[in-house]
Design a protein around this motif. Structure first.
Motif, mmCIF file in Angstrom:
data_model
loop_
_atom_site.group_PDB
_atom_site.id
_atom_site.type_symbol
_atom_site.label_atom_id
_atom_site.label_comp_id
_atom_site.label_asym_id
_atom_site.label_seq_id
_atom_site.Cartn_x
_atom_site.Cartn_y
_atom_site.Cartn_z
ATOM 1 N N ARG A 1 1.887 0.303 5.302
ATOM 2 C CA ARG A 1 0.812 -0.475 5.941
ATOM 3 C C ARG A 1 0.826 -1.930 5.467
ATOM 4 N NH1 ARG A 1 -3.238 2.291 8.610
ATOM 5 N NH2 ARG A 1 -2.983 4.062 7.223
ATOM 6 N N PRO B 1 -8.032 0.573 4.984
ATOM 7 C CA PRO B 1 -6.776 0.138 5.609
ATOM 8 C C PRO B 1 -6.885 -1.221 6.294
ATOM 9 C CG PRO B 1 -7.718 2.037 6.769
ATOM 10 C CD PRO B 1 -8.545 1.834 5.543
ATOM 11 N N ARG C 1 0.810 -1.219 0.000
ATOM 12 C CA ARG C 1 0.000 0.000 0.000
ATOM 13 C C ARG C 1 0.848 1.276 0.000
ATOM 14 N NH1 ARG C 1 -5.389 -0.874 1.710
ATOM 15 N NH2 ARG C 1 -5.368 1.289 2.424
ATOM 16 N N THR D 1 -1.743 8.439 11.474
ATOM 17 C CA THR D 1 -2.232 7.755 10.278
ATOM 18 C C THR D 1 -2.759 6.353 10.622
ATOM 19 O OG1 THR D 1 0.061 7.177 9.849
ATOM 20 C CG2 THR D 1 -0.806 8.992 8.597
ATOM 21 N N TYR E 1 -0.637 3.569 -2.694
ATOM 22 C CA TYR E 1 -1.385 4.740 -2.188
ATOM 23 C C TYR E 1 -0.519 5.752 -1.428
ATOM 24 C CZ TYR E 1 -5.012 1.159 -2.764
ATOM 25 O OH TYR E 1 -5.807 0.173 -3.251
ATOM 26 N N ASP F 1 0.662 4.947 1.282
ATOM 27 C CA ASP F 1 0.130 4.618 2.617
ATOM 28 C C ASP F 1 1.298 4.161 3.503
ATOM 29 O OD1 ASP F 1 -1.455 3.952 4.732
ATOM 30 O OD2 ASP F 1 -2.663 2.447 3.660
#
Ligand code: PDD
Length: 308
Positions: free
Chosen positions: A108, A117, A24, A60, A28, A30
């Motif tokens: 993540r 998520p 991710r 986050t 993203y 992320d």
């Protein structure tokens, strides 16, 4: 070797290092990260960096899978793996010779495709130890030009500026604009015309002997170097005011400089088309950098960077 790579605690040759396409962080942005540097190949200010990594993760809702002790141990291993093979950089600042910057990235992890998520449960930790490429010595002697980006009606950054996340497109495009104007760094200007920070640095001005820098509430990253420099200024008896910095105030300042892990204290001599002060590094900037050098150490520690 010069480059060390560790993926989930396993050292991997740099040329063979791969991360999954379903991660991710890749898909993203992320992820959260830190950039730590070494002096004498010892990581510097690790504790505030790991504290900020934890704060970014908290903001986050991302889990750091390792304790700080494990993280420090793995950082030591990846730096060790990167030792040797340095090429001499005759333009480089002497205090950076043979040093490493360490990028700590926690994503993540991977999972089924989708923004939720909850689709990923195993964070991935990637550590990169790279030869430290700081500004050349000439940048400290002559100062650097900067370019303001944004301002009223300009593009807006997204996300939480106080969290150091992998999502960086706004900053990438800001630096693109700065480079198009031959500037070293982009200065991010908010919708009300206040300079908040650089694309990867914090900003300071000196006006009438007072050191000014935008407060944390202005929407900036709490720079580790920023905090050290504010502390040094107070120790030296230089008055410090954390207050919003209009672009016009910066343009009219006597001196300006940037701080970041890799730059230390870097004099700014232009903002857009305007010269700062006399268009050369100023004395307060020089004093602060000299004091920072003494504290940080590394090669030629204690020596003031040559200026003028
Ligand atoms: N960036 N502001 C932003 C947006 C930054 O990305 C950084 C650092 C700083 C300065 O923080 P520090 O003094 O803790 O390095 C301020 C790192 C170095 C980077 O992304 O390369």
């Amino acid at each position: 070797m010069t480059i060390g790579v560790s993926i989930d605690g396993v050292l991997v040759p740099a040329g063979e290092a791969r991360v999954p396409v379903f991660d991710r962080g890749f898909l993203y942005g992320d992820s959260v990260y830190e950039v730590i540097r070494t002096y004498g190949l010892a990581p510097f200010a690790t504790t505030p960096h790991l504290d900020r990594l934890a704060a970014s993760a908290e903001r986050t809702a991302l889990r750091i899978p390792w304790s700080d002790a494990r993280m420090e141990e793995e950082i030591g291993r990846v730096v060790q793996a990167s030792r040797g093979g340095d090429e001499d950089d005759p333009e480089g600042a002497p205090w950076n010779r043979g040093e490493r910057s360490i990028r700590v990235v926690v994503t993540r992890g991977s999972g089924e495709m989708g923004l939720d998520p909850g689709l990923a449960s195993d964070p991935m930790v990637v550590l990169l130890a790279l030869p430290l490429r700081g500004p050349p010595l000439s940048a400290y002697r002559k100062g650097v030009p900067t370019w303001p980006v944004g301002g009223p009606g300009g593009p807006r950054r997204g996300g939480d500026p106080s969290a150091k996340t992998g999502e960086h497109l706004f900053h990438v495009l800001a630096v693109r604009e700065a480079r198009a104007h031959d500037a070293h760094e982009a200065l991010l200007v908010d919708g009300s015309g206040y300079v908040t920070e650089g694309a990867s640095s914090n900003v300071f001005a000196v006006r009438g002997g007072v050191l000014e820098t935008p407060p944390l509430g202005a929407g900036i990253l709490a720079g580790v170097t920023r905090a050290l420099v504010v502390g040094i200024a107070r120790d030296l008896g230089i008055p410090v005011q954390e207050r919003p910095l209009p672009l016009s105030a910066l343009e009219g300042a006597d001196e300006a400089f940037l701080t970041s892990t890799v730059r230390e204290v870097l004099p700014v001599v232009r903002v857009g088309d305007r010269a700062i002060g006399r268009g050369e590094p100023g004395p307060v900037t020089g004093r602060l950098h000299a004091a920072f050098r003494e504290r940080a150490g590394g090669h030629e520690s204690g020596k003031a960077p040559p200026r003028g």
